[in-house]
Design an enzyme around this catalytic site. Structure first.
Site, PDB file in Angstrom:
ATOM      1  N   ASP A  23       0.556  -1.089  -0.006  1.00 59.27           N
ATOM      2  CA  ASP A  23      -0.175  -0.050   0.038  1.00 59.27           C
ATOM      3  C   ASP A  23       1.001   1.313  -0.205  1.00 59.27           C
ATOM      4  O   ASP A  23       1.941   1.046   1.181  1.00 59.27           O
ATOM      5  CB  ASP A  23      -1.184   0.363   1.428  1.00 59.27           C
ATOM      6  CG  ASP A  23      -2.020   1.576   1.249  1.00 59.27           C
ATOM      7  OD1 ASP A  23      -2.309   2.069  -0.374  1.00 59.27           O
ATOM      8  OD2 ASP A  23      -2.505   1.288   2.113  1.00 59.27           O
ATOM      9  N   HIS A  40       3.933   2.360  -8.578  1.00 65.29           N
ATOM     10  CA  HIS A  40       3.874   0.577  -8.507  1.00 65.29           C
ATOM     11  C   HIS A  40       5.302   0.092  -9.141  1.00 65.29           C
ATOM     12  O   HIS A  40       5.548  -1.519  -8.587  1.00 65.29           O
ATOM     13  CB  HIS A  40       2.587   0.255  -9.549  1.00 65.29           C
ATOM     14  CG  HIS A  40       1.250   0.557  -9.185  1.00 65.29           C
ATOM     15  ND1 HIS A  40       0.868   0.873  -7.962  1.00 65.29           N
ATOM     16  CD2 HIS A  40       0.481   1.055 -10.240  1.00 65.29           C
ATOM     17  CE1 HIS A  40      -0.072   0.898  -7.794  1.00 65.29           C
ATOM     18  NE2 HIS A  40      -0.928   2.057  -9.370  1.00 65.29           N
ATOM     19  N   LEU A 133      12.892 -19.765   0.984  1.00 62.59           N
ATOM     20  CA  LEU A 133      11.549 -18.895   1.210  1.00 62.59           C
ATOM     21  C   LEU A 133      10.684 -19.030  -0.431  1.00 62.59           C
ATOM     22  O   LEU A 133      10.534 -19.124  -2.017  1.00 62.59           O
ATOM     23  CB  LEU A 133      11.764 -17.624   0.680  1.00 62.59           C
ATOM     24  CG  LEU A 133      11.282 -16.011   1.346  1.00 62.59           C
ATOM     25  CD1 LEU A 133      11.390 -15.897   2.907  1.00 62.59           C
ATOM     26  CD2 LEU A 133      11.435 -15.139   0.904  1.00 62.59           C
TER      27      LEU A 133
HETATM   28  C1  FPP Z   1      -5.147  -2.784  -0.264  1.00 63.41           C
HETATM   29  O1  FPP Z   1      -5.587  -2.216  -0.434  1.00 63.41           O
HETATM   30  C2  FPP Z   1      -4.196  -3.451  -1.061  1.00 63.41           C
HETATM   31  C3  FPP Z   1      -3.262  -4.381  -2.282  1.00 63.41           C
HETATM   32  C4  FPP Z   1      -5.097  -5.416  -2.318  1.00 63.41           C
HETATM   33  C5  FPP Z   1      -2.931  -4.197  -3.041  1.00 63.41           C
HETATM   34  C6  FPP Z   1      -2.941  -3.152  -3.983  1.00 63.41           C
HETATM   35  C7  FPP Z   1      -1.542  -2.493  -4.769  1.00 63.41           C
HETATM   36  C8  FPP Z   1      -2.410  -2.164  -6.126  1.00 63.41           C
HETATM   37  C9  FPP Z   1      -3.040  -2.139  -6.915  1.00 63.41           C
HETATM   38  C10 FPP Z   1      -1.030  -1.798  -6.920  1.00 63.41           C
HETATM   39  C11 FPP Z   1      -0.386  -3.211  -7.249  1.00 63.41           C
HETATM   40  C12 FPP Z   1       0.682  -2.687  -8.361  1.00 63.41           C
HETATM   41  C13 FPP Z   1       2.325  -4.281  -8.451  1.00 63.41           C
HETATM   42  C14 FPP Z   1       2.647  -3.408  -9.637  1.00 63.41           C
HETATM   43  C15 FPP Z   1       1.376  -5.642  -7.977  1.00 63.41           C
HETATM   44  P1  FPP Z   1      -6.475  -1.119  -1.223  1.00 63.41           P
HETATM   45  O2  FPP Z   1      -6.232   0.089  -1.745  1.00 63.41           O
HETATM   46  O3  FPP Z   1      -7.404  -2.017  -1.927  1.00 63.41           O
HETATM   47  O4  FPP Z   1      -8.208  -0.867  -0.251  1.00 63.41           O
HETATM   48  P2  FPP Z   1      -8.779   0.369   1.056  1.00 63.41           P
HETATM   49  O5  FPP Z   1      -9.452   0.396   0.116  1.00 63.41           O
HETATM   50  O6  FPP Z   1      -9.422  -1.146   1.465  1.00 63.41           O
HETATM   51  O7  FPP Z   1      -8.094   0.009   0.838  1.00 63.41           O
END
Ligand code: FPP
Length: 238
Positions: A23, A40, A133
């Site tokens: 996040d 990202h 890992l």
């Molecule tokens: C949860 O919070 C966070 C995640 C599920 C990760 C989200 C990250 C990305 C979409 C970027 C990923 C980038 C790469 C390159 C893999 P949320 O923000 O979905 O939920 P919330 O609204 O409750 O905070």
């Protein structure tokens, strides 16, 4: 071997499994005046840095929440950009991680993902036998969806074998065979799980940090691990 001899910084209690919510990439990019996708890109690079740091500290399992079943609500351009970054990372960088002893697992539903990404995840999982890992990639992952799928899976077993208990459900989750996370870390300032590892988090220690994921470095990691060391895990006992 003592913790100090093993290079483990003053920590007596090591978590075996540390899970992270990725996040803060977008906010990191905004702070740097960059497009979100650059955030990202930096976020994905940090997965490798933290995986290396965990291996150096003797942690056996790392899970990273990279894309939730709810993240499809984001603009299509961002979603496609994230998937392209993941395909490139799995192709160009993950073989190096595997050579360093990392096993890859995908936690989530492959069906809705672009075929190229689903294939790359499948390939990374099937070519993984690293023993240092286990790196679980939670992509198109939702904790509730995972539990629903597991229950369906248990119910579809033959009448004779059918028995719904905790062991049967745990054995049908994406994480079957992987021990539950000891520590769940959410950088980025939000204080919630956002549908991450709802079953597995039952007795996990939670650690929240305001630091954005791309800036979450070894110093921050050691803060989280030190906080974990201070906790008293009782699992309902005294
Ligand atoms: C949860 O919070 C966070 C995640 C599920 C990760 C989200 C990250 C990305 C979409 C970027 C990923 C980038 C790469 C390159 C893999 P949320 O923000 O979905 O939920 P919330 O609204 O409750 O905070």
């Amino acid at each position: 071997m003592t913790n100090r001899e093993a290079g483990w910084p003053e920590l007596g209690k090591r978590p075996r499994h540390v899970a992270f919510v990725m996040d803060g990439n977008g906010r990191w990019a905004a702070r740097c005046g960059l497009p979100r996708l650059d955030g990202h890109r930096e976020g994905i690079a940090n997965v490798e840095r933290i995986a290396a740091a965990l291996m150096a500290r003797g942690v056996e399992y790392m899970t990273i929440y990279m894309f939730s079943t709810e993240n499809w609500k984001r603009p299509q351009e961002e979603v496609e950009g994230i998937f392209d970054l993941l395909v490139g990372w799995l192709r160009d960088r993950v073989p190096g991680l595997q050579s360093a002893g990392v096993s890859i697992r995908h936690y989530g539903q492959p069906d809705r993902l672009p075929a190229e990404l689903a294939r790359a995840l499948q390939h990374a999982g099937s070519t993984s036998d690293g023993e240092r890992l286990v790196l679980g990639l939670a992509i198109n992952y939702g904790g509730r969806a995972e539990i629903v799928e597991a229950i369906r899976d248990v119910l579809s077993a033959s009448e004779a074998d059918r028995g719904i208990d905790e062991q049967a459900i745990a054995g049908s989750l994406y994480t079957a065979g992987v021990q539950d996370p000891d520590l769940i870390v959410r950088p980025g300032g939000e204080l919630r799980l956002s549908n991450f590892m709802l079953w597995q988090a039952a007795y996990a220690e939670l650690y929240f940090s305001p630091v954005l994921w791309p800036d979450f470095d070894e110093v921050e990691l050691d803060r989280a691990l030190s906080a974990y060391e201070e906790r008293s895990r009782r699992f309902g006992g005294l």
